[in-house]
Design a protein around this motif. Structure first.
Motif, PDB file in Angstrom:
ATOM      1  N   ILE A  57     -13.823   5.258   7.266  1.00 41.44           N
ATOM      2  CA  ILE A  57     -13.898   6.365   6.312  1.00 41.44           C
ATOM      3  C   ILE A  57     -14.440   5.797   5.008  1.00 41.44           C
ATOM      4  N   GLU A  58     -15.327   6.527   4.376  1.00 40.36           N
ATOM      5  CA  GLU A  58     -15.889   6.117   3.096  1.00 40.36           C
ATOM      6  C   GLU A  58     -15.491   7.102   2.003  1.00 40.36           C
ATOM      7  N   TYR A  59     -15.244   6.576   0.810  1.00 42.95           N
ATOM      8  CA  TYR A  59     -14.920   7.408  -0.351  1.00 42.95           C
ATOM      9  C   TYR A  59     -15.925   7.147  -1.460  1.00 42.95           C
ATOM     10  N   ASP A  60     -16.321   8.207  -2.125  1.00 48.70           N
ATOM     11  CA  ASP A  60     -17.106   8.068  -3.351  1.00 48.70           C
ATOM     12  C   ASP A  60     -16.122   7.680  -4.448  1.00 48.70           C
ATOM     13  N   PHE A  61     -16.233   6.451  -4.932  1.00 49.80           N
ATOM     14  CA  PHE A  61     -15.202   5.930  -5.823  1.00 49.80           C
ATOM     15  C   PHE A  61     -14.990   6.761  -7.082  1.00 49.80           C
ATOM     16  N   PRO A  62     -16.028   7.088  -7.863  1.00 47.37           N
ATOM     17  CA  PRO A  62     -15.768   7.792  -9.128  1.00 47.37           C
ATOM     18  C   PRO A  62     -15.007   9.103  -8.945  1.00 47.37           C
ATOM     19  N   SER A  63     -15.455   9.945  -8.020  1.00 39.59           N
ATOM     20  CA  SER A  63     -14.820  11.257  -7.864  1.00 39.59           C
ATOM     21  C   SER A  63     -13.420  11.130  -7.278  1.00 39.59           C
ATOM     22  N   LYS A  64     -13.249  10.258  -6.290  1.00 42.84           N
ATOM     23  CA  LYS A  64     -11.941  10.110  -5.653  1.00 42.84           C
ATOM     24  C   LYS A  64     -10.943   9.459  -6.589  1.00 42.84           C
ATOM     25  N   PHE A  65     -11.416   8.528  -7.400  1.00 41.83           N
ATOM     26  CA  PHE A  65     -10.532   7.873  -8.362  1.00 41.83           C
ATOM     27  C   PHE A  65      -9.903   8.891  -9.302  1.00 41.83           C
ATOM     28  N   TYR A  66     -10.708   9.762  -9.859  1.00 42.35           N
ATOM     29  CA  TYR A  66     -10.172  10.731 -10.815  1.00 42.35           C
ATOM     30  C   TYR A  66      -9.300  11.779 -10.134  1.00 42.35           C
ATOM     31  N   ASP A  67      -9.551  12.066  -8.876  1.00 41.11           N
ATOM     32  CA  ASP A  67      -8.669  12.977  -8.139  1.00 41.11           C
ATOM     33  C   ASP A  67      -7.267  12.377  -8.011  1.00 41.11           C
ATOM     34  N   VAL A  68      -7.215  11.109  -7.623  1.00 38.89           N
ATOM     35  CA  VAL A  68      -5.919  10.455  -7.432  1.00 38.89           C
ATOM     36  C   VAL A  68      -5.200  10.279  -8.767  1.00 38.89           C
ATOM     37  N   VAL A  69      -5.932   9.880  -9.786  1.00 40.17           N
ATOM     38  CA  VAL A  69      -5.322   9.670 -11.102  1.00 40.17           C
ATOM     39  C   VAL A  69      -4.733  10.968 -11.645  1.00 40.17           C
ATOM     40  N   SER A  70      -5.382  12.082 -11.383  1.00 44.32           N
ATOM     41  CA  SER A  70      -4.865  13.363 -11.872  1.00 44.32           C
ATOM     42  C   SER A  70      -3.493  13.661 -11.284  1.00 44.32           C
ATOM     43  N   PHE A  71      -3.268  13.275 -10.026  1.00 43.11           N
ATOM     44  CA  PHE A  71      -1.957  13.442  -9.427  1.00 43.11           C
ATOM     45  C   PHE A  71      -0.948  12.508 -10.077  1.00 43.11           C
ATOM     46  N   LEU A  72      -1.348  11.278 -10.301  1.00 44.71           N
ATOM     47  CA  LEU A  72      -0.429  10.283 -10.845  1.00 44.71           C
ATOM     48  C   LEU A  72       0.061  10.643 -12.242  1.00 44.71           C
ATOM     49  N   VAL A  73      -0.866  10.938 -13.126  1.00 47.05           N
ATOM     50  CA  VAL A  73      -0.491  11.125 -14.531  1.00 47.05           C
ATOM     51  C   VAL A  73       0.176  12.474 -14.770  1.00 47.05           C
ATOM     52  N   ASN A  74      -0.047  13.428 -13.881  1.00 44.90           N
ATOM     53  CA  ASN A  74       0.556  14.752 -14.051  1.00 44.90           C
ATOM     54  C   ASN A  74       1.861  14.907 -13.294  1.00 44.90           C
ATOM     55  N   GLY A  75       2.269  13.865 -12.577  1.00 44.33           N
ATOM     56  CA  GLY A  75       3.535  13.941 -11.854  1.00 44.33           C
ATOM     57  C   GLY A  75       3.522  15.008 -10.787  1.00 44.33           C
ATOM     58  N   ASN A  76       2.379  15.174 -10.115  1.00 46.98           N
ATOM     59  CA  ASN A  76       2.228  16.226  -9.123  1.00 46.98           C
ATOM     60  C   ASN A  76       3.016  15.889  -7.863  1.00 46.98           C
ATOM     61  N   ASP A  77       3.769  16.861  -7.356  1.00 49.01           N
ATOM     62  CA  ASP A  77       4.593  16.636  -6.170  1.00 49.01           C
ATOM     63  C   ASP A  77       3.786  16.502  -4.885  1.00 49.01           C
ATOM     64  N   ASN A  78       2.481  16.779  -4.945  1.00 55.49           N
ATOM     65  CA  ASN A  78       1.646  16.673  -3.753  1.00 55.49           C
ATOM     66  C   ASN A  78       1.148  15.250  -3.510  1.00 55.49           C
ATOM     67  N   MET A  79       1.642  14.288  -4.316  1.00 55.77           N
ATOM     68  CA  MET A  79       1.235  12.902  -4.131  1.00 55.77           C
ATOM     69  C   MET A  79       1.989  12.331  -2.943  1.00 55.77           C
ATOM     70  N   HIS A  80       1.443  12.491  -1.752  1.00 59.19           N
ATOM     71  CA  HIS A  80       2.075  12.030  -0.530  1.00 59.19           C
ATOM     72  C   HIS A  80       1.022  11.384   0.350  1.00 59.19           C
ATOM     73  N   ASP A  81       1.458  10.840   1.465  1.00 58.79           N
ATOM     74  CA  ASP A  81       0.511  10.225   2.382  1.00 58.79           C
ATOM     75  C   ASP A  81      -0.357  11.313   3.002  1.00 58.79           C
ATOM     76  N   VAL A  82      -1.652  11.173   2.843  1.00 58.19           N
ATOM     77  CA  VAL A  82      -2.589  12.143   3.396  1.00 58.19           C
ATOM     78  C   VAL A  82      -2.857  11.794   4.854  1.00 58.19           C
ATOM     79  N   ILE A  83      -2.629  12.759   5.735  1.00 64.85           N
ATOM     80  CA  ILE A  83      -2.862  12.560   7.163  1.00 64.85           C
ATOM     81  C   ILE A  83      -4.179  13.221   7.508  1.00 64.85           C
ATOM     82  N   LYS A  84      -5.112  12.450   7.988  1.00 61.20           N
ATOM     83  CA  LYS A  84      -6.483  12.925   8.137  1.00 61.20           C
ATOM     84  C   LYS A  84      -6.784  13.379   9.563  1.00 61.20           C
ATOM     85  N   ASP A  85      -7.853  14.180   9.678  1.00 57.03           N
ATOM     86  CA  ASP A  85      -8.331  14.634  10.977  1.00 57.03           C
ATOM     87  C   ASP A  85      -9.282  13.594  11.564  1.00 57.03           C
TER      88      ASP A  85
END
Length: 206
Positions: free
Chosen positions: A98-126
């Motif tokens: 699996i490949e990730y575009d670093f800039p966009s994915k980084f800011y997606d993850v950081v938004s969960f971290l700094v906002n204390g979002n409850d959806n920060m869980h292990d992502v189970i992929k298809d």
């Protein structure tokens, strides 16, 4: 590996906090002189290779220090914008990347971290090979030094690490290792964010 209930690794109502006794400077790799001192201070065993303070980076985005990744500035300067890793389908038993575009994915993850979002869980992929849903897990090396930490961070899959891998990460980042698994997962996410961007330290102590 996450529990069958796949509960969130974020306690309800909690926010990620960096241990007060840990400073951003402690996350930085030691100087060459320090590294030599660390190696020299260890007891030698003639039957085993001498412990080396640095390692061969297992990935282009990894540091030569254990459980460390390159900073944002270093990644940009090296034009590293695609982060990849191996995954395994539990249904068809096949392995792929699996490949990730670093800039966009980084800011997606950081938004969960700094906002204390409850959806920060292990992502189970298809699985892109057999089409089954929610059956793909990361391939995590048995050699802890070869763990693909940045890939796990971007894919929100750090919770798939076992306790030994998480304690290894915390040990080499001067973090407490006596916690249960969920707090160690939180520390790993926080520490990786701070490794990538040391300004992030302040976000967890406001």
């Amino acid at each position: 590996m996450p529990s069958s209930s796949r509960q969130s690794h974020r306690d309800n109502g909690s926010t990620l906090k960096w241990p007060a006794q840990i400073s951003p400077a402690e996350l930085a790799p030691p100087s060459e002189a320090q590294a030599h001192r660390f190696g020299a201070g260890r007891a030698r065993n003639d039957n085993k290779p001498a412990w080396e303070p640095t390692i061969q980076p297992p990935y282009p985005w990894a540091s030569n220090m254990r459980a460390k990744v390159l900073s944002l500035e270093e990644l940009i300067s090296k034009n590293i914008i695609v982060i990849s890793g191996d995954v395994h389908c539990m249904e068809c038993k096949k392995q792929f990347q699996i490949e990730y575009d670093f800039p966009s994915k980084f800011y997606d993850v950081v938004s969960f971290l700094v906002n204390g979002n409850d959806n920060m869980h292990d992502v189970i992929k298809d699985c892109k090979l057999c089409g089954r849903r929610k059956c793909v897990q990361p391939v995590i090396s048995g050699k802890k030094r070869e763990t693909n930490w940045l890939f796990l961070f971007l894919g929100q899959m750090i919770g798939y690490c076992n306790l030994a891998h998480l304690k290894y990460f915390c040990k080499h980042n001067n973090l407490p290792t006596s916690e249960a698994k969920d707090p160690l997962v939180k520390l790993a996410y926080t520490a990786l964010h701070c490794q990538l961007d040391q300004k992030a330290y302040d976000l967890y102590n406001q």
